[in-house]
Every structure is written in C-alpha cells, then in structure tokens.
Scaffold this motif. Sequence first.
Motif, PDB file in Angstrom:
ATOM      1  N   ASP A 175      20.014  45.395 -18.157  1.00 44.22           N
ATOM      2  CA  ASP A 175      19.007  45.148 -19.202  1.00 44.22           C
ATOM      3  C   ASP A 175      18.607  43.674 -19.188  1.00 44.22           C
ATOM      4  O   ASP A 175      18.123  43.146 -20.187  1.00 44.22           O
ATOM      5  N   ASN A 176      18.853  43.021 -18.059  1.00 45.62           N
ATOM      6  CA  ASN A 176      18.777  41.563 -18.022  1.00 45.62           C
ATOM      7  C   ASN A 176      17.906  41.095 -16.849  1.00 45.62           C
ATOM      8  O   ASN A 176      18.387  40.412 -15.950  1.00 45.62           O
ATOM      9  N   GLU A 221      19.419  41.799 -13.464  1.00 48.89           N
ATOM     10  CA  GLU A 221      19.679  43.212 -13.226  1.00 48.89           C
ATOM     11  C   GLU A 221      18.865  44.020 -14.225  1.00 48.89           C
ATOM     12  O   GLU A 221      18.912  43.756 -15.422  1.00 48.89           O
ATOM     13  N   ALA A 224      26.819  40.531 -13.804  1.00 48.22           N
ATOM     14  CA  ALA A 224      25.928  40.818 -14.935  1.00 48.22           C
ATOM     15  C   ALA A 224      25.438  39.522 -15.582  1.00 48.22           C
ATOM     16  O   ALA A 224      25.271  39.449 -16.797  1.00 48.22           O
ATOM     17  N   PHE A 229      27.102  36.820 -15.921  1.00 47.46           N
ATOM     18  CA  PHE A 229      28.199  36.374 -16.794  1.00 47.46           C
ATOM     19  C   PHE A 229      28.398  34.859 -16.824  1.00 47.46           C
ATOM     20  O   PHE A 229      28.509  34.225 -15.777  1.00 47.46           O
ATOM     21  N   THR A 230      28.538  34.326 -17.998  1.00 52.55           N
ATOM     22  CA  THR A 230      28.941  32.935 -18.163  1.00 52.55           C
ATOM     23  C   THR A 230      30.476  32.894 -18.246  1.00 52.55           C
ATOM     24  O   THR A 230      31.065  33.624 -19.060  1.00 52.55           O
ATOM     25  N   ARG A 277      36.766  34.147 -22.437  1.00 55.45           N
ATOM     26  CA  ARG A 277      36.767  35.307 -21.525  1.00 55.45           C
ATOM     27  C   ARG A 277      37.838  35.163 -20.447  1.00 55.45           C
ATOM     28  O   ARG A 277      38.378  36.162 -19.978  1.00 55.45           O
ATOM     29  N   GLN A 336      22.214  39.432 -27.897  1.00 57.91           N
ATOM     30  CA  GLN A 336      22.949  40.587 -27.386  1.00 57.91           C
ATOM     31  C   GLN A 336      24.401  40.564 -27.843  1.00 57.91           C
ATOM     32  O   GLN A 336      25.074  39.529 -27.767  1.00 57.91           O
ATOM     33  N   GLN A 356      24.917  34.213 -25.872  1.00 54.31           N
ATOM     34  CA  GLN A 356      23.787  33.921 -26.761  1.00 54.31           C
ATOM     35  C   GLN A 356      24.189  34.212 -28.222  1.00 54.31           C
ATOM     36  O   GLN A 356      23.777  33.501 -29.135  1.00 54.31           O
ATOM     37  N   ILE A 411      19.219  43.611 -24.384  1.00 48.01           N
ATOM     38  CA  ILE A 411      18.376  42.421 -24.510  1.00 48.01           C
ATOM     39  C   ILE A 411      16.937  42.817 -24.847  1.00 48.01           C
ATOM     40  O   ILE A 411      16.264  42.150 -25.630  1.00 48.01           O
ATOM     41  N   GLN A 450      24.109  27.261 -19.346  1.00 47.47           N
ATOM     42  CA  GLN A 450      25.349  27.953 -18.981  1.00 47.47           C
ATOM     43  C   GLN A 450      25.359  28.397 -17.522  1.00 47.47           C
ATOM     44  O   GLN A 450      24.373  28.934 -17.035  1.00 47.47           O
TER      45      GLN A 450
HETATM   46  N1  ARG Z   1      25.058  34.781 -19.751  1.00 50.30           N
HETATM   47  C1  ARG Z   1      25.255  35.546 -20.939  1.00 50.30           C
HETATM   48  C2  ARG Z   1      26.708  35.908 -21.140  1.00 50.30           C
HETATM   49  O1  ARG Z   1      27.498  35.755 -20.248  1.00 50.30           O
HETATM   50  C3  ARG Z   1      24.389  36.764 -21.022  1.00 50.30           C
HETATM   51  C4  ARG Z   1      24.564  37.751 -19.925  1.00 50.30           C
HETATM   52  C5  ARG Z   1      23.805  39.008 -20.241  1.00 50.30           C
HETATM   53  N2  ARG Z   1      23.866  39.911 -19.152  1.00 50.30           N
HETATM   54  C6  ARG Z   1      23.397  41.193 -19.173  1.00 50.30           C
HETATM   55  N3  ARG Z   1      23.460  41.853 -18.068  1.00 50.30           N
HETATM   56  N4  ARG Z   1      22.930  41.707 -20.280  1.00 50.30           N
HETATM   57  O2  ARG Z   1      27.103  36.352 -22.173  1.00 50.30           O
END
Ligand code: ARG
Length: 267
Positions: free
Chosen positions: A54-55, A59, A111, A113-114, A119, A158, A163, A185, A228
């Motif tokens: 959804d990003n 992706e 995805a 990811f930060t 985490r 999200q 965020q 998102i 990030q």
């Molecule tokens: N970078 C942000 C995080 O790690 C947002 C990632 C959102 N990714 C997604 N596939 N919806 O939280």
Amino acid sequence: MSKFFPKICLSFLLVASTLAGCGDSGPKPSSKPNEQTARTNFKGSKFTVITSADNPPFESHDSANNQIKGFDIDLIHMIAKELEAEIEIKDQDFSTLIPSLDSKKADLSIAGFTPTETRKIAVDFSVTYFKGDNVLLVLEDSGIQSIEYLAEKKVGAQLGSTQAEIASQISHVVKDLQTIPYNKISEVAEEVKSGRIAAGILEKTAAENFSHIGTHLTIIPLDSRFSQPTSIAFPKGSTLKAPIDAVIQKLESDGRLEQLRKKWFGQ
Ligand code: ARG
C-alpha cells in the motif's frame, strides 16, 4: 522473545500509541522457514517475503497484472537472483509484519521499513538502502504551512508506522493534536482528500504519488530531523542478514541500486 519484552512494548505503546512489532501472541509455526547457515548461494531455497503493498512507489498492487510492483519488489528480486534463491511474496497489513517475523512466519520483510531502536528489540535489520523524507499531505486550500498549524486538528498516519510515531512526537509540542491511525496509507490520503482529517503524515515519495492521483492535495515538507532510512527486516538472529547485507553493498557499489532508485524515484 525476552521475558521483559511485553513490558517494554506496553510502556512504549502507552507513550507512542502505535508500534509495529508489539503484542504478537499468535501461535508459533510448527516449522521454521528456511534456517540457513552463512552462505552466498541459496540454490533451491525459497524465501517467504512479506510486505504491505500500500506504499507506492516502494510496493503497491499493479492493477494491470494483479502482481505487486515497486522499488522494494525489484530490489528483493535482484537480491534473490544474486543468491540464486526463489521468493514468494505475500501481502499483509503493515502493522502485522513485525509480529509475523517475530513468530518466524516469514524469512524477511521488505516494506520500506525504518530500522528503529524499538523495532530492533524484536527484529534484525539489513544495511540501509534508501533515505526518505517525511511530509504532511494536506488540502491545497487548508492554509496549513507547518506542524504549528496542526493545533486542535486531526492528523492521520498508518497504524504501526514511524509516521504514527512522528505524529505522537508532534503532539508533544502542538496543542490538542489528535492522531488517527489507519491500516492502509491510501486511507490516510483519502481521509485528507475528503476533509475528515486536516493532514496525513506520509513518506514523501508515497505522498507525491497520492497527491498526483488526487486533485487539490499538496505537500508540506517536514524538516530533516524527521527523515528516515530504509532497511529489510528479518526475524531476530536470521542467517539471511549477512548474505543479504553483502548483496545490498554489492548492488550499491556496482551502481545497480542507484539505477533502481532512478527508475522508481527519479533521483
Ligand atoms: N518507513 C515507515 C515505517 O517504517 C513506513 C513504512 C510503510 N510501509 C508500507 N509498506 N506501508 O514505519
């Protein structure tokens, strides 16, 4: 998972309100996927890759062929090719990705990811492969020019994302800001468009994508302390991290990662 993790998780939830990776109490899988020793050739192996499609442009669903496309998807295919492995990509809600890795239901997650310190209690991260900025997505005529304008307003982000953490940080310095979490998102962007929330906090590339599709939406940059990096996430202790780090470094040094960034982000 250590005994004190749920406590840390709970207190973080109270402070930051949302976090991917907390609270997984689901059943453990009967067999662990792909336990690999440190090696560079994975011929015959199939990795289960989870994402949240959804990003865009990282992706998203490709309506033309019912597949998932994006920068992350090209990257993970490139990595798999280098390792001579196959991959199977599964789509699920973003907030469920870290719990799934934590309970070893997948080999890795790509995805956008930060790699946050919180985490890292639950998962391991690869070296970083992108650095993103965060922005506010607002209606063109909203008058909102910076975070100070968000006092007494509703802001969407999200669920489980960094965020949402940023929204929580902003709420400490801006009076009566209300954060609303959404699973997808695209829902954040829709809610801004319909005027139900004053702003969405999104990664810049995703916000640009949604603002191009929608009319009347515009982007307000957030300053660089909200920028990030981006990494691949693995179950804690995964032996895939070292070989995948090596491939990312190789793709960075031979220019293929740069080409991929140009293709998807034009930068
Ligand atoms: N970078 C942000 C995080 O790690 C947002 C990632 C959102 N990714 C997604 N596939 N919806 O939280």
